[in-house]
Design a protein around this motif. Structure first.
Motif, PDB file in Angstrom:
ATOM      1  N   UNK A  87       0.814  -1.214   0.000  1.00 52.06           N
ATOM      2  CA  UNK A  87       0.000   0.000   0.000  1.00 52.06           C
ATOM      3  C   UNK A  87       0.849   1.267   0.000  1.00 52.06           C
ATOM      4  N   UNK A  88       2.078   1.215   0.513  1.00 54.99           N
ATOM      5  CA  UNK A  88       2.911   2.415   0.555  1.00 54.99           C
ATOM      6  C   UNK A  88       3.291   2.838  -0.858  1.00 54.99           C
ATOM      7  N   UNK A  89       3.727   1.882  -1.681  1.00 53.36           N
ATOM      8  CA  UNK A  89       4.107   2.217  -3.049  1.00 53.36           C
ATOM      9  C   UNK A  89       2.884   2.332  -3.960  1.00 53.36           C
ATOM     10  N   UNK A  90       1.901   1.457  -3.769  1.00 56.58           N
ATOM     11  CA  UNK A  90       0.760   1.415  -4.693  1.00 56.58           C
ATOM     12  C   UNK A  90      -0.202   2.574  -4.486  1.00 56.58           C
ATOM     13  N   UNK A  91      -0.465   2.946  -3.228  1.00 55.73           N
ATOM     14  CA  UNK A  91      -1.470   3.965  -2.939  1.00 55.73           C
ATOM     15  C   UNK A  91      -0.919   5.187  -2.210  1.00 55.73           C
ATOM     16  N   UNK A  92       0.370   5.172  -1.877  1.00 57.75           N
ATOM     17  CA  UNK A  92       0.943   6.340  -1.219  1.00 57.75           C
ATOM     18  C   UNK A  92       0.648   6.438   0.260  1.00 57.75           C
ATOM     19  N   UNK A  93       0.343   5.304   0.921  1.00 57.82           N
ATOM     20  CA  UNK A  93       0.146   5.341   2.369  1.00 57.82           C
ATOM     21  C   UNK A  93       1.435   5.833   3.033  1.00 57.82           C
ATOM     22  N   UNK A 126       2.560   4.869   5.900  1.00 58.70           N
ATOM     23  CA  UNK A 126       3.205   3.843   6.702  1.00 58.70           C
ATOM     24  C   UNK A 126       3.034   4.113   8.188  1.00 58.70           C
ATOM     25  N   UNK A 127       3.607   3.254   8.994  1.00 61.17           N
ATOM     26  CA  UNK A 127       3.498   3.372  10.441  1.00 61.17           C
ATOM     27  C   UNK A 127       4.883   3.676  11.009  1.00 61.17           C
ATOM     28  N   UNK A 128       4.998   3.870  12.315  1.00 53.92           N
ATOM     29  CA  UNK A 128       6.304   4.258  12.877  1.00 53.92           C
ATOM     30  C   UNK A 128       7.419   3.313  12.451  1.00 53.92           C
ATOM     31  N   UNK A 129       8.526   3.889  12.010  1.00 59.09           N
ATOM     32  CA  UNK A 129       9.638   3.082  11.506  1.00 59.09           C
ATOM     33  C   UNK A 129      10.722   2.881  12.554  1.00 59.09           C
ATOM     34  N   UNK A 130      10.497   3.360  13.773  1.00 53.93           N
ATOM     35  CA  UNK A 130      11.510   3.223  14.822  1.00 53.93           C
ATOM     36  C   UNK A 130      10.863   2.672  16.094  1.00 53.93           C
ATOM     37  N   UNK A 131      11.615   2.640  17.164  1.00 56.29           N
ATOM     38  CA  UNK A 131      11.154   2.131  18.466  1.00 56.29           C
ATOM     39  C   UNK A 131      10.674   0.687  18.368  1.00 56.29           C
ATOM     40  N   UNK A 134       5.368  -0.862   7.246  1.00 55.06           N
ATOM     41  CA  UNK A 134       4.788  -0.580   5.924  1.00 55.06           C
ATOM     42  C   UNK A 134       3.470  -1.315   5.688  1.00 55.06           C
ATOM     43  N   UNK A 135       2.858  -1.868   6.734  1.00 57.78           N
ATOM     44  CA  UNK A 135       1.586  -2.547   6.512  1.00 57.78           C
ATOM     45  C   UNK A 135       0.435  -1.546   6.601  1.00 57.78           C
ATOM     46  N   UNK A 136      -0.758  -1.884   6.086  1.00 58.74           N
ATOM     47  CA  UNK A 136      -1.837  -0.893   5.997  1.00 58.74           C
ATOM     48  C   UNK A 136      -2.494  -0.550   7.317  1.00 58.74           C
ATOM     49  N   UNK A 137      -2.324  -1.364   8.352  1.00 57.24           N
ATOM     50  CA  UNK A 137      -3.002  -1.085   9.612  1.00 57.24           C
ATOM     51  C   UNK A 137      -4.417  -1.639   9.611  1.00 57.24           C
ATOM     52  N   UNK A 138      -5.283  -1.049  10.408  1.00 59.83           N
ATOM     53  CA  UNK A 138      -6.657  -1.531  10.533  1.00 59.83           C
ATOM     54  C   UNK A 138      -7.402  -1.396   9.212  1.00 59.83           C
ATOM     55  N   UNK A 139      -8.187  -2.419   8.872  1.00 64.65           N
ATOM     56  CA  UNK A 139      -8.941  -2.412   7.617  1.00 64.65           C
ATOM     57  C   UNK A 139     -10.411  -2.068   7.826  1.00 64.65           C
ATOM     58  N   UNK A 140     -10.833  -1.795   9.048  1.00 61.96           N
ATOM     59  CA  UNK A 140     -12.226  -1.425   9.276  1.00 61.96           C
ATOM     60  C   UNK A 140     -12.705  -1.883  10.639  1.00 61.96           C
TER      61      UNK A 140
END
Length: 205
Positions: free
Chosen positions: A122-128, A130-135, A141-147
């Motif tokens: 989703x980051x490359x395909x739709x421009x999301x 992303x989520x925190x990249x540290x800690x 890079x996953x989409x997170x909650x879907x609904x």
């Protein structure tokens, strides 16, 4: 005439009268023979079928070879494309459409097949974002909650998800013709066009 078939050669730049560098895509367009003319009386609509390129004889099916020979072509075109001409004067079969159809400053739309990118997230395909990249975040890079989980307890149709990216029909409108070279059958179109080098594009006004 509505348009022409061409092949992307690559990108370069030309300089305007004011001295500005303008990025352009070079397209080898035409000459495109009129392989077939469709009329309102016989086919129910008006259109012309244009050809471009040259197909090898050993790779040409006999029906295609006969279709091309009917209008006096020595070899079948590598690609055929139909352009509708409602209410316009139809050209003769066997005549040619060249880049002289266009002039510098014309606005055109270009249709092509975009580069295939394969299966993308989703980051490359739709421009999301992303989520925190540290800690120590495990899935940056996953989409997170879907609904919502309780109601409706399913993923809503149309949700942006990972999947096949590119390799799709794309049309870009209001592109400007910066230069026409009739001697070499070249068009210089401002900006980028969909598709890779040597891919076919369809240019129309």
């Amino acid at each position: 005439m509505p348009g022409i078939i061409g092949k992307k050669i690559g990108m370069t730049r030309i300089f305007s009268d004011e001295g500005h560098a303008v990025p352009v895509t070079v397209v080898e367009a035409g000459p495109c023979p009129v392989v077939q003319v469709k009329t309102e009386e016989r086919d129910g609509y008006q259109a012309i079928q244009l050809g471009f390129g040259r197909k090898k004889e050993k790779r040409t099916p006999r029906p295609e070879a006969g279709h091309a020979a009917r209008v006096g072509l020595e070899a079948a075109p590598a690609i055929l494309r139909e352009f509708k001409l409602p209410g316009a004067e139809l050209p003769d079969e066997g005549s040619e459409v060249t880049v002289e159809l266009f002039a510098q400053g014309d606005k055109v739309k270009v249709t092509g097949t975009s580069k295939g990118r394969g299966f993308q997230g989703v980051v490359k395909r739709h421009g999301f974002s992303g989520r925190p990249a540290s800690h120590g975040h495990p899935m940056s890079r996953n989409p997170g909650s879907l609904g919502p989980g309780t109601n409706p307890s399913r993923v809503i149709k149309g949700k942006k998800l990972p999947g096949q990216m590119g390799d799709a029909r794309v049309t870009v409108r209001n592109l400007e013709i910066m230069k026409v070279d009739p001697e070499r059958n070249l068009l210089f179109v401002k900006g980028g066009l969909p598709g890779s080098r040597h891919s076919y594009v369809f240019i129309s006004k």
